[in-house]
Design a protein around this motif. Sequence first.
Motif, PDB file in Angstrom:
ATOM      1  N   ARG A 173      -8.940   2.970  10.683  1.00  0.00           N
ATOM      2  CA  ARG A 173      -8.922   1.759  11.657  1.00  0.00           C
ATOM      3  C   ARG A 173      -8.531   0.631  10.946  1.00  0.00           C
ATOM      4  NH1 ARG A 173     -14.417   1.074  14.740  1.00  0.00           N
ATOM      5  NH2 ARG A 173     -15.144   2.786  13.263  1.00  0.00           N
ATOM      6  N   LEU A 174      -8.593   0.528   9.450  1.00  0.00           N
ATOM      7  CA  LEU A 174      -8.073  -0.658   8.479  1.00  0.00           C
ATOM      8  C   LEU A 174      -6.538  -0.056   8.091  1.00  0.00           C
ATOM      9  CD1 LEU A 174     -11.223  -1.279   6.558  1.00  0.00           C
ATOM     10  CD2 LEU A 174     -10.385  -2.691   8.387  1.00  0.00           C
ATOM     11  N   GLY A 175      -6.162   1.031   8.770  1.00  0.00           N
ATOM     12  CA  GLY A 175      -4.810   1.301   8.241  1.00  0.00           C
ATOM     13  C   GLY A 175      -4.663   2.051   6.960  1.00  0.00           C
ATOM     14  N   ALA A 176      -5.843   2.527   6.428  1.00  0.00           N
ATOM     15  CA  ALA A 176      -5.852   3.105   5.216  1.00  0.00           C
ATOM     16  C   ALA A 176      -5.967   4.649   5.061  1.00  0.00           C
ATOM     17  CB  ALA A 176      -7.150   2.551   4.305  1.00  0.00           C
ATOM     18  N   ARG A 177      -5.297   5.255   4.479  1.00  0.00           N
ATOM     19  CA  ARG A 177      -5.372   6.922   4.277  1.00  0.00           C
ATOM     20  C   ARG A 177      -6.593   7.273   3.376  1.00  0.00           C
ATOM     21  NH1 ARG A 177       0.100   7.871   1.209  1.00  0.00           N
ATOM     22  NH2 ARG A 177      -0.685   5.934   0.363  1.00  0.00           N
ATOM     23  N   PRO A 178      -6.994   8.010   3.588  1.00  0.00           N
ATOM     24  CA  PRO A 178      -8.256   8.540   2.683  1.00  0.00           C
ATOM     25  C   PRO A 178      -8.284   8.413   1.216  1.00  0.00           C
ATOM     26  CG  PRO A 178      -8.051  10.151   4.464  1.00  0.00           C
ATOM     27  CD  PRO A 178      -7.015   9.403   4.305  1.00  0.00           C
TER      28      PRO A 178
END
Length: 240
Positions: free
Chosen positions: A49-54
């Motif tokens: 949701r913050l636009g980050a990939r794992p």
Amino acid sequence: MELIQLTPAVWQLPFAVGHVHLVRLPDGYALIDTGVPGSAPEILDALARLGARPQELRQIVLTHSHLDHTGSAADLVAATGARVLAGSLDAPVIRGAAAEAEPVYTAQERVLHEQVMAGFAAAGIQSPRPVTVDQELNEGDTLDGWGQPVHVLHVPGHTPGGIALHLPAAGVLFPGDIVATTDGRAILGPINVDRAQAITSFRRLAGLEGVEALFVPHGEPVLKGAGELLRAATPEQDWV
């Protein structure tokens, strides 16, 4: 699950027991604590949701060894490749090489502990899987890669190797379980291995200069005036 933005760079993901915090770094994110076992999907969803990939989760900082803080660390490392950082005296417990130190309960704390453990049992929550600690932290260390000074403070008492993180430029303190909040007050975190030592650690945190924001794992965050709130506290009188 609601993701609460506390500052331009800090978010809280609140859990029923043990909130976690995500911090935006110059090249990704850090996670402070990991919730109970089984919390990894919610944390990975929060990252998304913050636009980050794992793989943009760079660091997992564990404030201490209790299962509501370390419970999902192994799953998150497997999913993200993040490095794990923890206090040196708690690291053997987190690795699975040593047993958890036994708390010394007050009467109120014993009742609380029994209630919490009954809730864990009812929810089917198991002991956390061991995880490698990539970096052991000690008093006076600083964290790399945050884009600002992050001071590591050794705050024993809740566990032998508990740590707090102080970000003086931002006026932010992550105290771990030495401090909780309730009803607009800062209180001593319960269920300590050494109550007197925990009170000393609490008073040390209360003496830090310029603390405006206090982000606790248990209770509500304090966004303004946290230093005054800590100095007004009476930890000696809590949980007696």
